[in-house]
Design an enzyme around this catalytic site. Structure first.
Site, PDB file in Angstrom:
ATOM      1  N   CYS A 100       3.478  86.150  80.730  1.00 10.60           N
ATOM      2  CA  CYS A 100       3.369  84.630  80.252  1.00 10.60           C
ATOM      3  C   CYS A 100       3.621  83.771  81.681  1.00 10.60           C
ATOM      4  O   CYS A 100       4.490  84.146  82.463  1.00 10.60           O
ATOM      5  CB  CYS A 100       4.426  84.390  79.427  1.00 10.60           C
ATOM      6  N   CYS A 104       1.602  76.283  79.494  1.00 10.19           N
ATOM      7  CA  CYS A 104       0.635  76.029  78.642  1.00 10.19           C
ATOM      8  C   CYS A 104       1.634  75.343  77.406  1.00 10.19           C
ATOM      9  O   CYS A 104       1.034  74.307  76.501  1.00 10.19           O
ATOM     10  CB  CYS A 104      -0.054  77.143  77.746  1.00 10.19           C
ATOM     11  N   THR A 191      10.564  78.553  77.079  1.00  5.96           N
ATOM     12  CA  THR A 191       9.806  79.312  78.125  1.00  5.96           C
ATOM     13  C   THR A 191       9.511  78.642  79.448  1.00  5.96           C
ATOM     14  O   THR A 191       9.288  77.464  79.205  1.00  5.96           O
ATOM     15  CB  THR A 191       8.398  79.486  77.336  1.00  5.96           C
ATOM     16  N   GLU A 257      12.500  83.026  79.470  1.00 13.96           N
ATOM     17  CA  GLU A 257      12.796  82.100  78.553  1.00 13.96           C
ATOM     18  C   GLU A 257      14.491  81.895  78.968  1.00 13.96           C
ATOM     19  O   GLU A 257      15.282  82.740  79.334  1.00 13.96           O
ATOM     20  CB  GLU A 257      13.063  82.689  77.106  1.00 13.96           C
ATOM     21  N   HIS A 292      -0.590  75.259  70.411  1.00 12.70           N
ATOM     22  CA  HIS A 292       0.075  76.398  70.933  1.00 12.70           C
ATOM     23  C   HIS A 292      -0.497  77.630  70.206  1.00 12.70           C
ATOM     24  O   HIS A 292      -0.411  78.648  70.721  1.00 12.70           O
ATOM     25  CB  HIS A 292       1.562  76.106  70.742  1.00 12.70           C
ATOM     26  N   TYR A 296      -2.037  80.976  72.473  1.00  2.00           N
ATOM     27  CA  TYR A 296      -2.013  82.331  72.251  1.00  2.00           C
ATOM     28  C   TYR A 296      -3.316  83.416  72.309  1.00  2.00           C
ATOM     29  O   TYR A 296      -3.099  84.309  72.782  1.00  2.00           O
ATOM     30  CB  TYR A 296      -1.132  82.683  70.949  1.00  2.00           C
ATOM     31  N   CYS A 299      -4.154  83.456  76.253  1.00  2.00           N
ATOM     32  CA  CYS A 299      -3.030  83.940  77.164  1.00  2.00           C
ATOM     33  C   CYS A 299      -2.963  85.611  76.651  1.00  2.00           C
ATOM     34  O   CYS A 299      -2.877  86.311  77.340  1.00  2.00           O
ATOM     35  CB  CYS A 299      -1.832  83.446  77.354  1.00  2.00           C
ATOM     36  N   GLU A 447       7.090  87.437  71.613  1.00  2.00           N
ATOM     37  CA  GLU A 447       6.327  86.360  71.634  1.00  2.00           C
ATOM     38  C   GLU A 447       5.093  86.263  70.622  1.00  2.00           C
ATOM     39  O   GLU A 447       4.768  85.306  69.961  1.00  2.00           O
ATOM     40  CB  GLU A 447       5.905  85.830  72.910  1.00  2.00           C
TER      41      GLU A 447
HETATM   42 FE1  SF4 Z   1       3.254  81.737  77.827  1.00  2.00          FE
HETATM   43 FE2  SF4 Z   1       1.067  82.303  76.364  1.00  2.00          FE
HETATM   44 FE3  SF4 Z   1       2.659  80.335  75.808  1.00  2.00          FE
HETATM   45 FE4  SF4 Z   1       1.285  80.068  77.739  1.00  2.00          FE
HETATM   46  S1  SF4 Z   1       0.687  80.119  75.713  1.00  2.00           S
HETATM   47  S2  SF4 Z   1       3.531  79.625  77.752  1.00  2.00           S
HETATM   48  S3  SF4 Z   1       1.240  82.126  78.700  1.00  2.00           S
HETATM   49  S4  SF4 Z   1       3.136  82.445  75.753  1.00  2.00           S
HETATM   50 FE    FE Z   2       5.084  80.855  73.762  1.00  3.82          FE
END
Ligand code: SF4
Ligand code: FE
Length: 483
Positions: A100, A104, A191, A257, A292, A296, A299, A447
């Site tokens: 991570c 984002c 995060t 986190e 969000h 995901y 990422c 996550e």
């Molecule tokens: Fe982390 Fe993925 Fe959330 Fe970006 S989208 S903050 S990489 S978990």
């Molecule tokens: Fe997250």
């Protein structure tokens, strides 16, 4: 100011001197701390790629406010093309860090605030959108990391915020005067909190009238007086304190986190973006969750590429790569991974313009993306461990290789195929261990289930976005049902 370099970013975080607690002690310098540093490196990569000409189109954008080139992580989506570039950028980042990279959630929060403050002003005649734009200008001009803080500790989940025995279990306004508000509470699982310059704090769910003190949204620098950080532990985190670079699995990068405790923190009105307008808190959470949940798909598929690659390497090192069931399982990993990515791309493709001028992702497809992600990466972990073998759970430490009387024996017995050293095989073992059950598993496993909302939250939204009456009508027509 031009976009920051990676090193300028590190120095800007050091200068914040955030009060961070970790393993029972106050951290002197978060930038140099060996447990925190890999997570800082991950955010650093968002600065590094923005400086590289080959990534300019993906990693940067033109600000709709200033007309200047900015980091895409500070950008408000101005088109479907912008929406599409986000999962592509996130996948690239996942491949480069294997974990991570934390930036984002803030990007998604800033895009959410752009929309919700505009909607509030249009309906209520408030001045939130202008305040928000003033904040956004600072973030874009100074190339800052903005954290997004939604999740409250929640106490007894069967009770609403105002029904809790302890009223602070959801963050709330405890005082208001002509200058601003005072807030108290905590945001959990934040995060990237200690690697951020600012934080956008919002409610975690829809609020009712009796909970209007909890319907509060604001932005504030992370080093505002009264905010304290307690760093969350990750499985195998203290391996980062050991000598060597094999056993950590991913020596360069990590995520983190933290609990973010707000102990009567003063927020001036110019930074307040919602205060008591409880009817808008559910809408805010919906917009953020959609963004969000789609993120995901970017990422996690990038991390999934790293895990699939490590698993394919292990098959090579074990001499099993040609076995048909191994090929089948690797193909299955790719299928699971691309399904996550495909949904994120689809949610962007089917995005639409918001009245503020920003762009929203498709809510149904974003929730389908995230529901897949509550399952597919977990299944990929199972397949990776299946292919890698029991060594994932039994390999001796890197330190043991240095013991004169057993080091060479271990090298002999940890080897797989000829031509690949035991150390190389161990690096691959440790990377798979890291992603599936070590520090990296927070990003790829836990996550995937709970980040951006737990699985049931996606099911609720899928129910809401699915027009079942319309589907019934399709069926009635085809079946010739008249009544
Ligand atoms: Fe982390 Fe993925 Fe959330 Fe970006 S989208 S903050 S990489 S978990
Ligand atoms: Fe997250």
């Amino acid at each position: 100011m031009a976009m920051k370099t990676r090193e300028e970013y590190f120095e800007s975080i050091r200068a914040l001197k955030l009060p961070v607690y970790l393993l029972g002690e106050k951290v002197e310098d978060t930038v140099e701390n060996p447990i925190i540093r890999p997570s800082l490196n991950s955010v650093g990569m968002t600065y590094e790629i923005a400086q590289k000409p080959e990534y300019e189109d993906l990693a940067t954008a033109i600000s709709h406010l200033s007309g200047k080139r900015i980091n895409r992580f500070c950008h408000i989506h101005q088109s479907v093309d912008d929406l599409l570039k986000k999962p592509r950028l996130l996948r690239l980042m996942g491949r480069k860090t294997g974990t991570c990279f934390q930036r984002c959630a803030g990007l998604d929060a800033m895009n959410t605030l752009n929309a919700i403050t505009f909607e509030m002003d249009a309906e209520l005649g408030t001045e939130y959108h202008q305040r928000y734009l003033n904040f956004l200008r600072i973030v874009q001009e100074e190339d800052l990391v903005c954290d997004a803080a939604l999740t409250d500790p929640k106490g007894d989940r069967s009770l609403s915020p105002s029904q809790q025995a302890d009223p602070d279990l959801y963050l709330r306004v405890v005082k208001k005067d002509a200058r601003g508000i005072v807030v108290r509470g905590c945001k959990a699982h934040q995060t990237g909190a200690v690697n951020s310059h600012w934080v956008a704090v919002t409610p975690t769910s829809a609020m009712k009238e009796e909970d209007k003190d909890y319907a509060v949204t604001f932005v504030t620098p992370t080093n505002t007086r009264g905010i304290t950080y307690v760093y969350g532990r990750q499985s195998c985190d203290t391996r980062k304190l050991e000598a060597g670079s094999i056993d950590v699995g991913n020596a360069g990068f990590g995520g983190h986190e933290a609990y973010m405790i707000f102990d009567d923190v003063f927020i001036p009105w110019e930074h307040v973006l919602m205060c008591g307008e409880y009817r808008f808190s559910g809408r805010l959470v919906e917009i953020f969750a959609n963004y969000h949940r789609a993120s995901y798909g970017g990422c996690k598929s990038g991390m999934g590429d790293v895990l699939t690659g490590a698993t394919a390497l292990m098959a090579d090192y074990n001499g099993t790569a040609k076995a048909s069931h191994i090929k089948d399982k690797l193909q299955e990993m790719v299928h699971l991974n691309e399904t996550c990515y495909a949904c994120a791309i689809a949610a962007a493709c089917e995005g639409s313009r918001h009245s503020s001028g920003g762009y929203l992702v498709n809510g149904l497809l974003a929730n389908v993306a995230k529901l897949n992600i509550t399952r597919n990466p977990i299944e990929m972990c199972r397949l990776a461990q299946d292919i890698a073998g029991a060594v994932i759970g039994t390999t001796p430490s890197e330190q043991d290789l240095a013991i004169p009387e057993i080091g060479d024996l271990l090298r002999k017995y940890l080897k797989g195929v000829a031509g690949v050293s035991a150390e190389v095989r161990m690096r691959c073992i440790r990377l798979i261990e890291n992603i599936t059950m070590g520090t990296g598993a927070v990003a790829f496993f836990t996550e995937s289930i709970h980040g951006a909302g737990s699985p049931q939250a996606q099911k609720v939204m899928i129910q809401r976005y699915s027009n079942f009456e319309q589907k019934k009508e399709f069926a009635r027509k085809i079946a010739g049902i008249k009544e």
